[in-house]
Design a protein around this motif. Structure first.
Motif, PDB file in Angstrom:
ATOM      1  N   LYS A   7       0.838  -1.193   0.000  1.00 36.24           N
ATOM      2  CA  LYS A   7       0.000   0.000   0.000  1.00 36.24           C
ATOM      3  C   LYS A   7       0.878   1.249   0.000  1.00 36.24           C
ATOM      4  O   LYS A   7       1.885   1.312   0.686  1.00 36.24           O
ATOM      5  N   ARG A   8       0.468   2.234  -0.760  1.00 37.45           N
ATOM      6  CA  ARG A   8       1.212   3.479  -0.871  1.00 37.45           C
ATOM      7  C   ARG A   8       0.959   4.349   0.362  1.00 37.45           C
ATOM      8  O   ARG A   8      -0.173   4.535   0.779  1.00 37.45           O
ATOM      9  N   THR A   9       2.033   4.910   0.934  1.00 40.37           N
ATOM     10  CA  THR A   9       1.919   5.860   2.033  1.00 40.37           C
ATOM     11  C   THR A   9       1.705   7.237   1.435  1.00 40.37           C
ATOM     12  O   THR A   9       2.410   7.629   0.510  1.00 40.37           O
ATOM     13  N   VAL A  10       0.727   7.975   1.954  1.00 41.88           N
ATOM     14  CA  VAL A  10       0.429   9.306   1.435  1.00 41.88           C
ATOM     15  C   VAL A  10       0.751  10.337   2.517  1.00 41.88           C
ATOM     16  O   VAL A  10       0.267  10.242   3.642  1.00 41.88           O
ATOM     17  N   TYR A  11       1.585  11.298   2.153  1.00 42.16           N
ATOM     18  CA  TYR A  11       1.968  12.400   3.031  1.00 42.16           C
ATOM     19  C   TYR A  11       1.250  13.649   2.542  1.00 42.16           C
ATOM     20  O   TYR A  11       1.395  14.033   1.389  1.00 42.16           O
ATOM     21  N   HIS A  12       0.488  14.296   3.413  1.00 45.67           N
ATOM     22  CA  HIS A  12      -0.222  15.521   3.059  1.00 45.67           C
ATOM     23  C   HIS A  12       0.485  16.707   3.701  1.00 45.67           C
ATOM     24  O   HIS A  12       0.736  16.700   4.910  1.00 45.67           O
ATOM     25  N   VAL A  48       9.814  19.726   1.684  1.00 43.75           N
ATOM     26  CA  VAL A  48      11.119  19.059   1.658  1.00 43.75           C
ATOM     27  C   VAL A  48      11.101  17.843   2.582  1.00 43.75           C
ATOM     28  O   VAL A  48      11.544  16.749   2.201  1.00 43.75           O
ATOM     29  N   ALA A  49      10.572  18.003   3.789  1.00 40.82           N
ATOM     30  CA  ALA A  49      10.520  16.894   4.746  1.00 40.82           C
ATOM     31  C   ALA A  49       9.639  15.759   4.225  1.00 40.82           C
ATOM     32  O   ALA A  49      10.011  14.580   4.312  1.00 40.82           O
ATOM     33  N   ALA A  50       8.484  16.098   3.682  1.00 46.25           N
ATOM     34  CA  ALA A  50       7.565  15.076   3.168  1.00 46.25           C
ATOM     35  C   ALA A  50       8.192  14.315   2.002  1.00 46.25           C
ATOM     36  O   ALA A  50       8.094  13.081   1.925  1.00 46.25           O
ATOM     37  N   ARG A  51       8.850  15.031   1.100  1.00 46.40           N
ATOM     38  CA  ARG A  51       9.472  14.375  -0.058  1.00 46.40           C
ATOM     39  C   ARG A  51      10.617  13.460   0.371  1.00 46.40           C
ATOM     40  O   ARG A  51      10.787  12.373  -0.175  1.00 46.40           O
ATOM     41  N   GLN A  52      11.402  13.876   1.368  1.00 47.29           N
ATOM     42  CA  GLN A  52      12.489  13.024   1.870  1.00 47.29           C
ATOM     43  C   GLN A  52      11.916  11.737   2.466  1.00 47.29           C
ATOM     44  O   GLN A  52      12.427  10.649   2.211  1.00 47.29           O
ATOM     45  N   GLN A  53      10.858  11.867   3.261  1.00 47.28           N
ATOM     46  CA  GLN A  53      10.235  10.687   3.861  1.00 47.28           C
ATOM     47  C   GLN A  53       9.652   9.769   2.794  1.00 47.28           C
ATOM     48  O   GLN A  53       9.802   8.543   2.862  1.00 47.28           O
ATOM     49  N   ALA A  54       8.977  10.356   1.807  1.00 48.66           N
ATOM     50  CA  ALA A  54       8.352   9.564   0.746  1.00 48.66           C
ATOM     51  C   ALA A  54       9.397   8.784  -0.051  1.00 48.66           C
ATOM     52  O   ALA A  54       9.176   7.622  -0.408  1.00 48.66           O
ATOM     53  N   LYS A  55      10.536   9.406  -0.324  1.00 47.79           N
ATOM     54  CA  LYS A  55      11.597   8.732  -1.080  1.00 47.79           C
ATOM     55  C   LYS A  55      12.156   7.537  -0.313  1.00 47.79           C
ATOM     56  O   LYS A  55      12.612   6.578  -0.909  1.00 47.79           O
ATOM     57  N   GLN A  56      12.104   7.600   1.015  1.00 45.68           N
ATOM     58  CA  GLN A  56      12.618   6.513   1.851  1.00 45.68           C
ATOM     59  C   GLN A  56      11.593   5.411   2.077  1.00 45.68           C
ATOM     60  O   GLN A  56      11.952   4.324   2.511  1.00 45.68           O
ATOM     61  N   HIS A  57      10.325   5.678   1.817  1.00 46.79           N
ATOM     62  CA  HIS A  57       9.257   4.714   2.112  1.00 46.79           C
ATOM     63  C   HIS A  57       8.395   4.442   0.883  1.00 46.79           C
ATOM     64  O   HIS A  57       7.176   4.559   0.931  1.00 46.79           O
ATOM     65  N   LYS A  58       9.034   4.096  -0.228  1.00 48.63           N
ATOM     66  CA  LYS A  58       8.319   3.815  -1.469  1.00 48.63           C
ATOM     67  C   LYS A  58       7.491   2.547  -1.340  1.00 48.63           C
ATOM     68  O   LYS A  58       7.931   1.629  -0.650  1.00 48.63           O
ATOM     69  N   PRO A  59       6.361   2.433  -1.967  1.00 49.38           N
ATOM     70  CA  PRO A  59       5.691   3.438  -2.773  1.00 49.38           C
ATOM     71  C   PRO A  59       5.057   4.492  -1.883  1.00 49.38           C
ATOM     72  O   PRO A  59       4.512   4.185  -0.810  1.00 49.38           O
ATOM     73  N   ALA A  60       5.136   5.741  -2.311  1.00 43.67           N
ATOM     74  CA  ALA A  60       4.617   6.850  -1.513  1.00 43.67           C
ATOM     75  C   ALA A  60       4.195   8.001  -2.416  1.00 43.67           C
ATOM     76  O   ALA A  60       4.590   8.078  -3.576  1.00 43.67           O
ATOM     77  N   GLN A  61       3.410   8.885  -1.832  1.00 51.45           N
ATOM     78  CA  GLN A  61       2.938  10.059  -2.555  1.00 51.45           C
ATOM     79  C   GLN A  61       2.915  11.242  -1.598  1.00 51.45           C
ATOM     80  O   GLN A  61       2.571  11.096  -0.426  1.00 51.45           O
ATOM     81  N   VAL A  62       3.286  12.423  -2.108  1.00 52.82           N
ATOM     82  CA  VAL A  62       3.202  13.677  -1.362  1.00 52.82           C
ATOM     83  C   VAL A  62       2.122  14.515  -2.032  1.00 52.82           C
ATOM     84  O   VAL A  62       2.179  14.739  -3.239  1.00 52.82           O
ATOM     85  N   VAL A  63       1.141  14.948  -1.243  1.00 54.45           N
ATOM     86  CA  VAL A  63       0.064  15.794  -1.747  1.00 54.45           C
ATOM     87  C   VAL A  63       0.194  17.142  -1.052  1.00 54.45           C
ATOM     88  O   VAL A  63       0.084  17.222   0.175  1.00 54.45           O
ATOM     89  N   ASP A  79       6.453   2.466  -7.525  1.00 56.00           N
ATOM     90  CA  ASP A  79       5.360   1.961  -8.345  1.00 56.00           C
ATOM     91  C   ASP A  79       4.023   2.344  -7.760  1.00 56.00           C
ATOM     92  O   ASP A  79       3.842   2.372  -6.548  1.00 56.00           O
ATOM     93  N   ASP A  80       3.064   2.605  -8.648  1.00 56.10           N
ATOM     94  CA  ASP A  80       1.704   2.894  -8.231  1.00 56.10           C
ATOM     95  C   ASP A  80       1.041   1.567  -7.874  1.00 56.10           C
ATOM     96  O   ASP A  80       0.941   0.682  -8.718  1.00 56.10           O
ATOM     97  N   PRO A  81       0.585   1.398  -6.628  1.00 59.83           N
ATOM     98  CA  PRO A  81       0.028   0.103  -6.218  1.00 59.83           C
ATOM     99  C   PRO A  81      -1.368  -0.177  -6.753  1.00 59.83           C
ATOM    100  O   PRO A  81      -1.863  -1.285  -6.644  1.00 59.83           O
ATOM    101  N   ARG A  82      -2.013   0.819  -7.342  1.00 52.35           N
ATOM    102  CA  ARG A  82      -3.380   0.600  -7.832  1.00 52.35           C
ATOM    103  C   ARG A  82      -3.363  -0.257  -9.087  1.00 52.35           C
ATOM    104  O   ARG A  82      -2.450  -0.180  -9.887  1.00 52.35           O
ATOM    105  N   ASP A  83      -4.428  -1.012  -9.272  1.00 45.52           N
ATOM    106  CA  ASP A  83      -4.573  -1.856 -10.448  1.00 45.52           C
ATOM    107  C   ASP A  83      -5.315  -1.152 -11.572  1.00 45.52           C
ATOM    108  O   ASP A  83      -5.535  -1.733 -12.616  1.00 45.52           O
ATOM    109  N   ILE A  84      -5.725   0.098 -11.347  1.00 46.69           N
ATOM    110  CA  ILE A  84      -6.453   0.830 -12.371  1.00 46.69           C
ATOM    111  C   ILE A  84      -5.600   2.007 -12.842  1.00 46.69           C
ATOM    112  O   ILE A  84      -4.803   2.542 -12.086  1.00 46.69           O
TER     113      ILE A  84
END
Length: 86
Positions: A7-12, A48-63, A79-84
């Motif tokens: 599952k992708r981790t999402v950072y807002h 910057v903090a969110a992007r650093q964390q996301a790069k370390q915990h792939k798959p991830a997204q920063v919104v 990788d995008d974990p969604r099948d669609i």
């Protein structure tokens, strides 16, 4: 048997209306049922903090949200974990 994707981790990155005056922005993410908030002085520091964390915990997204709450931009790592598509 199909292999399940992680599952992708999402950072807002959002305005922090509950924090003190010096900490105007925050990075939010959910860990299970718990929400984690990390305060920052500026939006750029939070991004910057969110992007650093996301790069370390792939798959991830920063919104990144603006002061009005609308999404300004998104960054996706791994990788995008969604099948669609989309």
């Amino acid at each position: 048997m199909a292999e399940s994707k992680p599952k992708r981790t999402v950072y807002h990155v959002t305005p922090d209306e509950e924090g003190d005056a010096a900490q105007r922005w925050q990075v939010q993410r959910k860990e299970g049922r718990r929400e984690v908030r990390e305060p920052h002085r500026t939006q750029q520091e939070a991004i910057v903090a969110a992007r650093q964390q996301a790069k370390q915990h792939k798959p991830a997204q920063v919104v990144v949200h603006g002061t009005d709450g609308r999404i300004r931009t998104e960054y996706t790592y791994g990788d995008d974990p969604r099948d669609i598509p989309g």
